[in-house]
Design a protein around this motif. Structure first.
Motif, mmCIF file in Angstrom:
data_model
loop_
_atom_site.group_PDB
_atom_site.id
_atom_site.type_symbol
_atom_site.label_atom_id
_atom_site.label_comp_id
_atom_site.label_asym_id
_atom_site.label_seq_id
_atom_site.Cartn_x
_atom_site.Cartn_y
_atom_site.Cartn_z
ATOM 1 N N LEU A 1 12.860 -38.846 -6.673
ATOM 2 C CA LEU A 1 12.594 -37.493 -6.647
ATOM 3 C C LEU A 1 11.916 -37.834 -8.509
ATOM 4 O O LEU A 1 10.367 -37.067 -8.344
ATOM 5 C CB LEU A 1 14.127 -36.530 -7.368
ATOM 6 N N GLU A 2 12.091 -38.782 -9.360
ATOM 7 C CA GLU A 2 11.512 -39.299 -10.730
ATOM 8 C C GLU A 2 10.446 -39.763 -9.830
ATOM 9 O O GLU A 2 9.578 -39.666 -10.655
ATOM 10 C CB GLU A 2 12.560 -39.988 -11.051
ATOM 11 N N PRO B 1 8.148 -32.843 1.338
ATOM 12 C CA PRO B 1 7.571 -34.058 1.889
ATOM 13 C C PRO B 1 7.015 -35.778 1.431
ATOM 14 O O PRO B 1 7.065 -35.459 -0.340
ATOM 15 C CB PRO B 1 6.820 -33.674 2.561
ATOM 16 N N SER B 2 7.532 -36.353 1.861
ATOM 17 C CA SER B 2 7.575 -37.458 1.211
ATOM 18 C C SER B 2 5.596 -37.875 1.184
ATOM 19 O O SER B 2 4.864 -37.838 2.103
ATOM 20 C CB SER B 2 8.120 -38.768 1.824
ATOM 21 N N THR B 3 5.274 -38.172 -0.172
ATOM 22 C CA THR B 3 3.970 -39.014 -0.117
ATOM 23 C C THR B 3 3.577 -40.163 1.120
ATOM 24 O O THR B 3 2.323 -40.420 0.969
ATOM 25 C CB THR B 3 3.620 -39.063 -1.625
ATOM 26 N N GLU C 1 7.901 -41.619 4.420
ATOM 27 C CA GLU C 1 8.574 -41.907 4.365
ATOM 28 C C GLU C 1 9.518 -40.428 5.117
ATOM 29 O O GLU C 1 8.803 -39.962 5.033
ATOM 30 C CB GLU C 1 9.557 -42.990 2.999
ATOM 31 N N PRO C 2 11.088 -40.408 5.528
ATOM 32 C CA PRO C 2 12.435 -39.206 5.934
ATOM 33 C C PRO C 2 11.462 -38.449 3.674
ATOM 34 O O PRO C 2 11.652 -38.445 3.434
ATOM 35 C CB PRO C 2 12.707 -40.188 6.285
ATOM 36 N N ALA C 3 11.583 -37.011 4.708
ATOM 37 C CA ALA C 3 11.482 -35.793 3.351
ATOM 38 C C ALA C 3 13.069 -35.902 2.597
ATOM 39 O O ALA C 3 13.832 -36.642 3.371
ATOM 40 C CB ALA C 3 11.428 -34.103 4.297
ATOM 41 N N SER D 1 4.620 -39.970 -8.879
ATOM 42 C CA SER D 1 3.530 -39.783 -7.987
ATOM 43 C C SER D 1 2.335 -38.682 -7.881
ATOM 44 O O SER D 1 1.205 -39.107 -7.703
ATOM 45 C CB SER D 1 4.123 -40.631 -6.729
ATOM 46 N N LEU D 2 2.774 -37.690 -8.571
ATOM 47 C CA LEU D 2 2.177 -36.244 -7.652
ATOM 48 C C LEU D 2 1.831 -35.844 -8.841
ATOM 49 O O LEU D 2 0.266 -34.902 -9.184
ATOM 50 C CB LEU D 2 2.898 -35.378 -7.139
#
Length: 148
Positions: free
Chosen positions: A129-130, A84-86, A89-91, A135-136
């Protein structure tokens, strides 16, 4: 002695893993027909890097396909993970090969740890992905304390 312990606990991988825990959906994907071969299953990604991750799940057999025993060396049937996008946006969809798995003996939400290697990533997908990992990921100052 403390310096030696600190050195031995350092991350020495080229692409370090990040302690991220996020719920994901995954399924078996046919790369030739570009269609799912199985239903979606819930899981949790942890220890994520740009090259792979650990998928925690309760399901090893999905629609008659065993994640490790039915591993397709030709790459026709792969594991598709929807991250899932933070930002709404689409996954992000990532293809992966199963490297190995362990069954956990202690009680927890997911009983299997499945080690994955991400495959067929375009440069844009790799960059996304990076960015998602960045971001997380907690900053180095958050939550890290010197072991005593």
């Amino acid at each position: 002695m403390k310096a030696l312990r600190k050195f031995l606990r350092q991350e020495r991988r080229r692409h370090p893993r990040h302690p991220i825990y996020t719920e994901v959906d995954f399924y078996i994907w046919d790369t030739i027909t570009r269609k799912p071969r199985s239903d979606r299953v819930k899981g949790c990604l942890s220890a994520v890097s740009v090259k792979g991750a650990c998928l925690q799940t309760n399901e090893l057999l999905i629609g008659g396909h065993h994640l490790l025993l039915d591993n397709d060396p030709s790459g026709r049937a792969v594991l598709m993970i929807e991250v899932p996008s933070t930002s709404g946006e689409p996954a992000l969809k990532v293809q992966a090969n199963v490297i190995s798995y362990n069954k956990r003996t202690e009680r927890r939400r997911y009983q299997f740890d499945v080690r994955l290697q991400f495959i067929n990533l375009s440069s844009a997908e790799s960059k996304n992905l990076e960015q998602w990992i960045r971001s997380l990921s907690p900053s180095p100052s958050e939550g890290e304390s010197e072991p005593s």
